[in-house]
Enzyme design. Structure first.
Site, PDB file in Angstrom:
ATOM      1  N   HIS A 206      17.535  59.175  40.095  1.00 41.44           N
ATOM      2  CA  HIS A 206      17.883  58.464  38.854  1.00 41.44           C
ATOM      3  C   HIS A 206      16.822  57.388  38.580  1.00 41.44           C
ATOM      4  O   HIS A 206      16.346  56.747  39.517  1.00 41.44           O
ATOM      5  CB  HIS A 206      19.259  57.808  39.042  1.00 41.44           C
ATOM      6  CG  HIS A 206      19.860  57.230  37.806  1.00 41.44           C
ATOM      7  ND1 HIS A 206      19.471  56.023  37.276  1.00 41.44           N
ATOM      8  CD2 HIS A 206      20.824  57.707  36.985  1.00 41.44           C
ATOM      9  CE1 HIS A 206      20.179  55.773  36.188  1.00 41.44           C
ATOM     10  NE2 HIS A 206      21.006  56.783  35.983  1.00 41.44           N
ATOM     11  N   CYS A 244      17.715  59.866  32.629  1.00 38.03           N
ATOM     12  CA  CYS A 244      18.709  58.997  31.987  1.00 38.03           C
ATOM     13  C   CYS A 244      18.066  58.321  30.780  1.00 38.03           C
ATOM     14  O   CYS A 244      17.206  57.446  30.928  1.00 38.03           O
ATOM     15  CB  CYS A 244      19.211  57.960  32.998  1.00 38.03           C
ATOM     16  SG  CYS A 244      20.374  56.807  32.255  1.00 38.03           S
ATOM     17  N   HIS A 271      21.456  62.384  31.778  1.00 34.96           N
ATOM     18  CA  HIS A 271      22.379  61.352  31.292  1.00 34.96           C
ATOM     19  C   HIS A 271      21.923  61.048  29.879  1.00 34.96           C
ATOM     20  O   HIS A 271      20.766  60.690  29.681  1.00 34.96           O
ATOM     21  CB  HIS A 271      22.225  60.059  32.108  1.00 34.96           C
ATOM     22  CG  HIS A 271      22.847  60.103  33.464  1.00 34.96           C
ATOM     23  ND1 HIS A 271      22.813  59.020  34.319  1.00 34.96           N
ATOM     24  CD2 HIS A 271      23.532  61.072  34.113  1.00 34.96           C
ATOM     25  CE1 HIS A 271      23.453  59.334  35.443  1.00 34.96           C
ATOM     26  NE2 HIS A 271      23.890  60.575  35.348  1.00 34.96           N
ATOM     27  N   TYR A 330      32.877  52.890  31.375  1.00 32.94           N
ATOM     28  CA  TYR A 330      33.398  54.206  31.742  1.00 32.94           C
ATOM     29  C   TYR A 330      34.811  54.475  31.244  1.00 32.94           C
ATOM     30  O   TYR A 330      35.651  54.978  31.971  1.00 32.94           O
ATOM     31  CB  TYR A 330      33.298  54.399  33.259  1.00 32.94           C
ATOM     32  CG  TYR A 330      31.883  54.699  33.704  1.00 32.94           C
ATOM     33  CD1 TYR A 330      31.353  55.973  33.547  1.00 32.94           C
ATOM     34  CD2 TYR A 330      31.064  53.709  34.258  1.00 32.94           C
ATOM     35  CE1 TYR A 330      30.051  56.255  33.928  1.00 32.94           C
ATOM     36  CE2 TYR A 330      29.760  53.982  34.648  1.00 32.94           C
ATOM     37  CZ  TYR A 330      29.268  55.267  34.474  1.00 32.94           C
ATOM     38  OH  TYR A 330      27.980  55.546  34.853  1.00 32.94           O
TER      39      TYR A 330
HETATM   40  C1  DNO Z   1      25.408  53.710  36.214  1.00 29.63           C
HETATM   41  C2  DNO Z   1      24.825  54.853  36.861  1.00 29.63           C
HETATM   42  C3  DNO Z   1      24.131  54.511  38.158  1.00 29.63           C
HETATM   43  C4  DNO Z   1      23.771  55.790  38.875  1.00 29.63           C
HETATM   44  C5  DNO Z   1      23.026  55.571  40.150  1.00 29.63           C
HETATM   45  C6  DNO Z   1      22.579  56.895  40.717  1.00 29.63           C
HETATM   46  O1  DNO Z   1      26.280  53.859  35.439  1.00 29.63           O
HETATM   47  O2  DNO Z   1      24.017  55.573  36.017  1.00 29.63           O
HETATM   48  O3  DNO Z   1      24.968  53.725  38.938  1.00 29.63           O
HETATM   49  O4  DNO Z   1      24.963  56.449  39.201  1.00 29.63           O
HETATM   50  O5  DNO Z   1      21.938  54.783  39.954  1.00 29.63           O
HETATM   51  O6  DNO Z   1      22.357  56.747  42.067  1.00 29.63           O
END
Ligand code: DNO
Length: 360
Positions: A206, A244, A271, A330
Protein backbone atom coordinates in the site's frame (compact mmCIF):
# COMPACT_ATOMS: atom_id res chain seq x y z
CA UNK A 1 -13.07 -5.46 -11.74
CA UNK A 2 -14.15 -7.45 -8.69
CA UNK A 3 -15.79 -5.21 -6.08
CA UNK A 4 -15.16 -5.75 -2.36
CA UNK A 5 -15.90 -3.95 0.90
CA UNK A 6 -13.68 -3.62 3.95
CA UNK A 7 -15.07 -5.28 7.07
CA UNK A 8 -13.42 -5.20 10.49
CA UNK A 9 -14.93 -8.37 11.94
CA UNK A 10 -17.80 -9.50 14.12
CA UNK A 11 -18.19 -7.17 17.10
CA UNK A 12 -15.60 -4.81 15.65
CA UNK A 13 -17.60 -3.26 12.82
CA UNK A 14 -20.88 -1.37 12.73
CA UNK A 15 -21.83 -2.82 9.34
CA UNK A 16 -23.38 -6.32 9.29
CA UNK A 17 -22.28 -8.71 6.58
CA UNK A 18 -25.89 -9.03 5.39
CA UNK A 19 -25.90 -5.29 4.53
CA UNK A 20 -22.67 -5.63 2.56
CA UNK A 21 -24.26 -8.42 0.56
CA UNK A 22 -27.09 -6.05 -0.42
CA UNK A 23 -24.74 -3.57 -2.10
CA UNK A 24 -25.02 -4.27 -5.84
CA UNK A 25 -22.21 -6.26 -7.47
CA UNK A 26 -20.15 -6.56 -4.30
CA UNK A 27 -18.96 -10.09 -3.71
CA UNK A 28 -16.33 -10.16 -1.00
CA UNK A 29 -15.03 -8.66 2.18
CA UNK A 30 -11.59 -7.23 2.72
CA UNK A 31 -10.64 -8.42 6.17
CA UNK A 32 -7.96 -8.97 8.77
CA UNK A 33 -7.47 -10.34 12.28
CA UNK A 34 -7.10 -6.92 13.83
CA UNK A 35 -6.33 -8.16 17.33
CA UNK A 36 -3.27 -10.17 16.30
CA UNK A 37 -0.13 -8.14 16.87
CA UNK A 38 2.26 -7.52 13.98
CA UNK A 39 4.86 -10.29 13.85
CA UNK A 40 2.63 -13.02 15.26
CA UNK A 41 1.54 -16.04 13.28
CA UNK A 42 -2.21 -16.08 12.55
CA UNK A 43 -4.08 -19.06 14.05
CA UNK A 44 -5.83 -21.20 11.44
CA UNK A 45 -9.01 -21.57 13.47
CA UNK A 46 -9.43 -17.78 13.59
CA UNK A 47 -8.94 -17.57 9.82
CA UNK A 48 -11.50 -20.31 9.25
CA UNK A 49 -13.94 -18.56 11.55
CA UNK A 50 -13.97 -15.44 9.32
CA UNK A 51 -14.22 -17.59 6.20
CA UNK A 52 -17.24 -19.36 7.62
CA UNK A 53 -18.95 -16.08 8.65
CA UNK A 54 -18.36 -14.53 5.25
CA UNK A 55 -19.45 -17.54 3.26
CA UNK A 56 -22.60 -17.87 5.32
CA UNK A 57 -23.42 -14.33 4.17
CA UNK A 58 -22.57 -15.23 0.56
CA UNK A 59 -19.30 -13.30 0.48
CA UNK A 60 -15.74 -14.37 -0.30
CA UNK A 61 -12.57 -13.67 1.70
CA UNK A 62 -10.11 -13.37 -1.22
CA UNK A 63 -8.48 -10.14 0.01
CA UNK A 64 -6.74 -9.61 3.34
CA UNK A 65 -5.87 -6.08 4.49
CA UNK A 66 -3.49 -6.14 6.23
CA UNK A 67 -1.00 -8.61 7.52
CA UNK A 68 1.06 -6.01 9.34
CA UNK A 69 4.84 -6.00 9.15
CA UNK A 70 6.69 -5.96 12.48
CA UNK A 71 8.81 -2.83 13.09
CA UNK A 72 11.95 -4.98 13.53
CA UNK A 73 11.60 -6.03 9.88
CA UNK A 74 11.37 -2.40 8.76
CA UNK A 75 14.30 -1.55 11.03
CA UNK A 76 16.36 -4.51 9.78
CA UNK A 77 17.11 -5.82 13.29
CA UNK A 78 18.44 -9.38 13.79
CA UNK A 79 15.14 -10.35 15.40
CA UNK A 80 13.42 -9.76 12.04
CA UNK A 81 14.04 -13.35 10.91
CA UNK A 82 11.70 -14.75 13.52
CA UNK A 83 8.95 -12.33 12.52
CA UNK A 84 9.52 -13.06 8.83
CA UNK A 85 9.14 -16.79 9.54
CA UNK A 86 5.81 -16.07 11.21
CA UNK A 87 4.78 -13.93 8.26
CA UNK A 88 5.56 -16.77 5.86
CA UNK A 89 3.51 -19.22 7.90
CA UNK A 90 0.59 -16.78 7.83
CA UNK A 91 0.89 -16.46 4.04
CA UNK A 92 0.84 -20.24 3.70
CA UNK A 93 -2.22 -20.59 5.90
CA UNK A 94 -4.08 -17.84 4.06
CA UNK A 95 -3.19 -19.49 0.75
CA UNK A 96 -4.53 -22.81 2.00
CA UNK A 97 -8.00 -21.33 2.60
CA UNK A 98 -8.12 -19.62 -0.80
CA UNK A 99 -6.97 -16.06 -0.09
CA UNK A 100 -5.65 -14.44 -3.29
CA UNK A 101 -4.27 -11.03 -2.24
CA UNK A 102 -2.54 -9.69 0.87
CA UNK A 103 -2.31 -5.92 1.24
CA UNK A 104 0.38 -4.60 3.60
CA UNK A 105 2.42 -1.47 4.09
CA UNK A 106 5.99 -0.55 4.96
CA UNK A 107 5.43 2.75 6.78
CA UNK A 108 7.60 3.26 9.87
CA UNK A 109 5.62 3.31 13.14
CA UNK A 110 2.43 4.90 11.84
CA UNK A 111 -0.02 3.63 9.33
CA UNK A 112 -2.20 6.30 7.72
CA UNK A 113 -2.34 9.66 9.40
CA UNK A 114 -5.03 12.34 9.78
CA UNK A 115 -5.38 15.25 12.17
CA UNK A 116 -9.19 15.32 12.43
CA UNK A 117 -11.47 12.34 12.07
CA UNK A 118 -14.72 14.33 12.01
CA UNK A 119 -14.13 17.59 10.18
CA UNK A 120 -17.49 19.27 9.49
CA UNK A 121 -18.11 19.69 5.76
CA UNK A 122 -20.80 22.36 6.05
CA UNK A 123 -23.75 20.17 5.06
CA UNK A 124 -24.04 18.05 8.20
CA UNK A 125 -21.54 15.47 6.97
CA UNK A 126 -18.08 15.04 8.51
CA UNK A 127 -14.93 13.56 7.01
CA UNK A 128 -11.30 12.73 7.65
CA UNK A 129 -9.00 15.72 7.37
CA UNK A 130 -5.25 16.30 7.30
CA UNK A 131 -3.76 19.62 8.36
CA UNK A 132 -0.08 20.06 7.60
CA UNK A 133 0.68 22.71 10.20
CA UNK A 134 -0.71 20.52 12.98
CA UNK A 135 1.67 17.71 12.07
CA UNK A 136 4.63 20.01 11.63
CA UNK A 137 4.42 21.30 15.19
CA UNK A 138 2.99 18.29 16.96
CA UNK A 139 4.30 15.88 19.52
CA UNK A 140 3.20 12.62 17.84
CA UNK A 141 2.25 10.95 21.10
CA UNK A 142 0.00 13.82 22.15
CA UNK A 143 -1.56 14.09 18.73
CA UNK A 144 -2.49 10.42 18.53
CA UNK A 145 -4.02 10.60 22.00
CA UNK A 146 -6.06 13.68 21.12
CA UNK A 147 -7.33 12.24 17.86
CA UNK A 148 -8.31 8.89 19.33
CA UNK A 149 -9.98 10.55 22.33
CA UNK A 150 -12.66 11.98 20.06
CA UNK A 151 -13.69 8.65 18.65
CA UNK A 152 -14.93 5.46 20.28
CA UNK A 153 -13.40 3.43 17.46
CA UNK A 154 -9.76 3.99 16.63
CA UNK A 155 -8.37 4.14 13.14
CA UNK A 156 -6.88 0.84 11.94
CA UNK A 157 -3.17 0.91 12.55
CA UNK A 158 -3.60 3.29 15.50
CA UNK A 159 -4.54 0.73 18.10
CA UNK A 160 -3.38 1.83 21.58
CA UNK A 161 -1.42 -1.44 22.05
CA UNK A 162 0.53 -0.69 18.92
CA UNK A 163 1.37 2.80 20.00
CA UNK A 164 2.37 2.21 23.59
CA UNK A 165 6.01 1.80 22.61
CA UNK A 166 6.09 5.04 20.66
CA UNK A 167 9.08 6.59 22.44
CA UNK A 168 11.20 3.46 22.08
CA UNK A 169 10.25 3.19 18.42
CA UNK A 170 11.19 6.78 17.66
CA UNK A 171 14.58 6.11 19.25
CA UNK A 172 15.02 2.97 17.16
CA UNK A 173 14.39 4.93 13.96
CA UNK A 174 17.09 7.50 14.77
CA UNK A 175 19.51 7.42 11.83
CA UNK A 176 17.34 5.09 9.71
CA UNK A 177 17.30 6.59 6.22
CA UNK A 178 15.22 5.90 3.11
CA UNK A 179 18.11 3.80 1.80
CA UNK A 180 17.99 1.57 4.90
CA UNK A 181 14.26 1.18 4.47
CA UNK A 182 14.71 0.13 0.82
CA UNK A 183 17.33 -2.43 1.84
CA UNK A 184 15.10 -3.84 4.56
CA UNK A 185 12.18 -3.99 2.18
CA UNK A 186 14.29 -5.86 -0.37
CA UNK A 187 15.34 -8.37 2.31
CA UNK A 188 11.69 -8.89 3.29
CA UNK A 189 10.55 -9.39 -0.32
CA UNK A 190 13.35 -11.86 -1.07
CA UNK A 191 12.09 -13.94 1.82
CA UNK A 192 8.34 -13.75 1.39
CA UNK A 193 7.64 -13.54 -2.34
CA UNK A 194 8.74 -17.14 -3.09
CA UNK A 195 6.33 -18.29 -0.37
CA UNK A 196 3.56 -16.10 -1.80
CA UNK A 197 4.21 -17.59 -5.26
CA UNK A 198 3.88 -21.13 -3.92
CA UNK A 199 0.75 -20.16 -1.98
CA UNK A 200 -0.99 -18.48 -4.92
CA UNK A 201 -1.12 -15.14 -3.12
CA UNK A 202 -0.33 -11.81 -4.72
CA UNK A 203 1.32 -9.47 -2.23
CA UNK A 204 0.21 -5.85 -2.72
CA UNK A 205 2.06 -3.04 -0.94
CA UNK A 206 0.00 0.00 0.00
CA UNK A 207 1.29 3.54 -0.66
CA UNK A 208 2.33 5.65 2.28
CA UNK A 209 -0.54 7.84 3.44
CA UNK A 210 0.05 10.73 3.18
CA UNK A 211 2.77 10.12 0.58
CA UNK A 212 5.50 12.10 2.32
CA UNK A 213 7.64 11.92 5.43
CA UNK A 214 5.88 12.62 8.74
CA UNK A 215 7.51 13.42 12.10
CA UNK A 216 10.90 13.11 10.42
CA UNK A 217 10.39 9.39 9.71
CA UNK A 218 11.44 8.07 6.31
CA UNK A 219 8.65 7.06 3.87
CA UNK A 220 9.39 5.44 0.53
CA UNK A 221 6.17 4.34 -1.19
CA UNK A 222 5.15 7.77 -2.36
CA UNK A 223 5.20 8.22 -6.15
CA UNK A 224 5.42 6.59 -9.57
CA UNK A 225 9.22 6.51 -9.67
CA UNK A 226 9.42 4.80 -6.27
CA UNK A 227 6.78 2.23 -7.23
CA UNK A 228 8.78 1.47 -10.36
CA UNK A 229 11.83 0.91 -8.19
CA UNK A 230 9.76 -1.25 -5.83
CA UNK A 231 8.54 -3.54 -8.62
CA UNK A 232 12.09 -3.99 -9.81
CA UNK A 233 13.27 -5.06 -6.35
CA UNK A 234 11.59 -8.39 -6.97
CA UNK A 235 10.28 -9.00 -10.45
CA UNK A 236 7.31 -11.31 -10.04
CA UNK A 237 3.56 -11.00 -10.62
CA UNK A 238 3.25 -11.93 -6.94
CA UNK A 239 5.06 -8.76 -5.93
CA UNK A 240 2.48 -6.07 -6.60
CA UNK A 241 0.81 -2.87 -5.52
CA UNK A 242 -2.40 -1.80 -3.82
CA UNK A 243 -2.93 1.30 -5.91
CA UNK A 244 -4.69 3.69 -3.54
CA UNK A 245 -5.92 6.75 -5.41
CA UNK A 246 -6.69 8.69 -2.25
CA UNK A 247 -3.30 8.18 -0.60
CA UNK A 248 -1.33 9.03 -3.73
CA UNK A 249 -3.83 11.71 -4.72
CA UNK A 250 -2.97 13.79 -1.65
CA UNK A 251 0.06 14.88 -3.66
CA UNK A 252 -1.27 16.57 -6.84
CA UNK A 253 2.00 15.73 -8.63
CA UNK A 254 1.03 12.06 -8.66
CA UNK A 255 -0.52 11.04 -11.98
CA UNK A 256 -2.57 8.00 -11.00
CA UNK A 257 -3.89 7.34 -14.50
CA UNK A 258 -0.30 7.10 -15.73
CA UNK A 259 0.51 4.68 -12.89
CA UNK A 260 -2.40 2.41 -13.86
CA UNK A 261 -1.14 2.30 -17.43
CA UNK A 262 2.46 1.68 -16.40
CA UNK A 263 1.92 -0.84 -13.59
CA UNK A 264 -1.33 -2.48 -14.91
CA UNK A 265 -0.85 -6.20 -14.35
CA UNK A 266 1.13 -5.61 -11.16
CA UNK A 267 -1.95 -4.07 -9.49
CA UNK A 268 -3.96 -6.90 -7.95
CA UNK A 269 -5.91 -4.53 -5.70
CA UNK A 270 -7.27 -1.01 -6.19
CA UNK A 271 -8.46 1.39 -3.51
CA UNK A 272 -10.55 4.04 -5.21
CA UNK A 273 -11.50 7.26 -3.43
CA UNK A 274 -11.29 11.03 -3.76
CA UNK A 275 -9.66 13.80 -1.71
CA UNK A 276 -9.83 17.56 -2.05
CA UNK A 277 -6.38 19.08 -1.78
CA UNK A 278 -6.19 22.75 -0.72
CA UNK A 279 -3.59 25.27 -1.87
CA UNK A 280 -1.68 24.95 1.43
CA UNK A 281 -1.45 21.16 1.03
CA UNK A 282 -4.12 20.26 3.60
CA UNK A 283 -6.67 17.74 2.36
CA UNK A 284 -10.12 16.42 3.19
CA UNK A 285 -11.73 13.16 2.09
CA UNK A 286 -14.77 13.88 -0.06
CA UNK A 287 -17.43 11.75 -1.73
CA UNK A 288 -16.08 9.51 -4.47
CA UNK A 289 -17.50 11.77 -7.20
CA UNK A 290 -14.85 13.27 -9.48
CA UNK A 291 -16.21 16.83 -9.24
CA UNK A 292 -16.23 16.79 -5.42
CA UNK A 293 -12.47 16.40 -5.04
CA UNK A 294 -9.10 16.86 -6.71
CA UNK A 295 -8.63 13.28 -7.95
CA UNK A 296 -9.86 12.32 -11.40
CA UNK A 297 -11.91 9.29 -10.35
CA UNK A 298 -13.65 9.08 -13.74
CA UNK A 299 -10.27 9.04 -15.49
CA UNK A 300 -8.98 6.43 -13.06
CA UNK A 301 -11.93 4.08 -13.63
CA UNK A 302 -11.56 4.66 -17.37
CA UNK A 303 -7.89 3.67 -17.14
CA UNK A 304 -8.77 0.47 -15.25
CA UNK A 305 -11.38 -0.28 -17.88
CA UNK A 306 -8.93 0.36 -20.69
CA UNK A 307 -6.37 -2.07 -19.28
CA UNK A 308 -9.08 -4.70 -18.79
CA UNK A 309 -8.59 -4.70 -15.01
CA UNK A 310 -9.70 -8.02 -13.50
CA UNK A 311 -8.27 -7.42 -10.02
CA UNK A 312 -10.07 -6.55 -6.80
CA UNK A 313 -11.26 -3.04 -5.98
CA UNK A 314 -12.86 -1.41 -3.01
CA UNK A 315 -14.31 1.99 -2.36
CA UNK A 316 -12.13 3.57 0.25
CA UNK A 317 -12.94 5.89 3.11
CA UNK A 318 -16.25 7.62 3.00
CA UNK A 319 -17.70 10.69 4.67
CA UNK A 320 -19.91 10.19 7.72
CA UNK A 321 -23.40 10.99 6.47
CA UNK A 322 -27.04 10.61 7.51
CA UNK A 323 -25.92 10.64 11.17
CA UNK A 324 -24.26 7.26 10.86
CA UNK A 325 -22.20 6.14 13.86
CA UNK A 326 -19.30 4.18 12.51
CA UNK A 327 -15.55 3.72 12.39
CA UNK A 328 -13.90 6.89 11.09
CA UNK A 329 -14.05 6.64 7.30
CA UNK A 330 -15.66 3.22 7.33
CA UNK A 331 -19.41 3.71 7.45
CA UNK A 332 -21.86 1.90 5.23
CA UNK A 333 -23.64 4.74 3.48
CA UNK A 334 -20.98 6.77 1.77
CA UNK A 335 -18.90 3.75 0.80
CA UNK A 336 -22.00 2.10 -0.71
CA UNK A 337 -22.68 5.31 -2.65
CA UNK A 338 -19.05 5.20 -3.73
CA UNK A 339 -19.46 1.70 -5.09
CA UNK A 340 -22.46 2.72 -7.13
CA UNK A 341 -20.54 5.66 -8.57
CA UNK A 342 -17.63 3.38 -9.51
CA UNK A 343 -19.95 0.84 -11.13
CA UNK A 344 -21.82 3.65 -12.89
CA UNK A 345 -18.61 4.82 -14.50
CA UNK A 346 -17.45 1.30 -15.29
CA UNK A 347 -20.76 0.32 -16.89
CA UNK A 348 -20.81 3.48 -18.98
CA UNK A 349 -17.30 2.71 -20.29
CA UNK A 350 -18.39 -0.86 -20.93
CA UNK A 351 -21.36 0.27 -23.00
CA UNK A 352 -19.20 2.75 -24.87
CA UNK A 353 -16.72 0.00 -25.72
CA UNK A 354 -19.50 -2.37 -26.84
CA UNK A 355 -20.91 0.33 -29.12
CA UNK A 356 -17.50 0.89 -30.66
CA UNK A 357 -17.15 -2.83 -31.37
CA UNK A 358 -20.61 -3.12 -32.94
CA UNK A 359 -20.09 0.16 -34.85
CA UNK A 360 -23.27 1.78 -33.49
C1 DNO B 1 -6.63 3.01 5.76
C2 DNO B 1 -6.01 1.94 5.03
C3 DNO B 1 -4.65 1.56 5.58
C4 DNO B 1 -4.19 0.29 4.92
C5 DNO B 1 -2.82 -0.15 5.34
C6 DNO B 1 -2.39 -1.34 4.53
O1 DNO B 1 -7.80 3.14 5.72
O2 DNO B 1 -5.98 2.17 3.68
O3 DNO B 1 -4.72 1.41 6.95
O4 DNO B 1 -5.08 -0.73 5.29
O5 DNO B 1 -1.92 0.85 5.18
O6 DNO B 1 -1.41 -2.02 5.22
Amino acid sequence: MKMTFRWFGEGNDTVPLSYIKQIPATDGIVWSLHDIAAGEEWPLDRILEVKEQAERAGLHIDVVESVNVHEDIKLGLPSRDLYIENYKKTIEKLGSVGVKVICYNFMPIFDWLRTDLHKPMGDGATALFYENSRIANADPFQLVKEINANSALTMPGWEPERLQHLTRLFEAYQGVTEEHLWENLRYFLNEIIPVAERSGIRMAIHPDDPPWSVFGLPRIMTCQEKFRKFLQLYDSPYNGITLCSGSLGANPDNDIVAMIHEFGDRIPFAHIRNVRVYDNGDFIETSHRTQDGSVDIAGIVRAYHEIGFTGYARPDHGRHIWDEKCRPGYGLYDRALGIMYLWGLWDAYELEAEKKVSGV
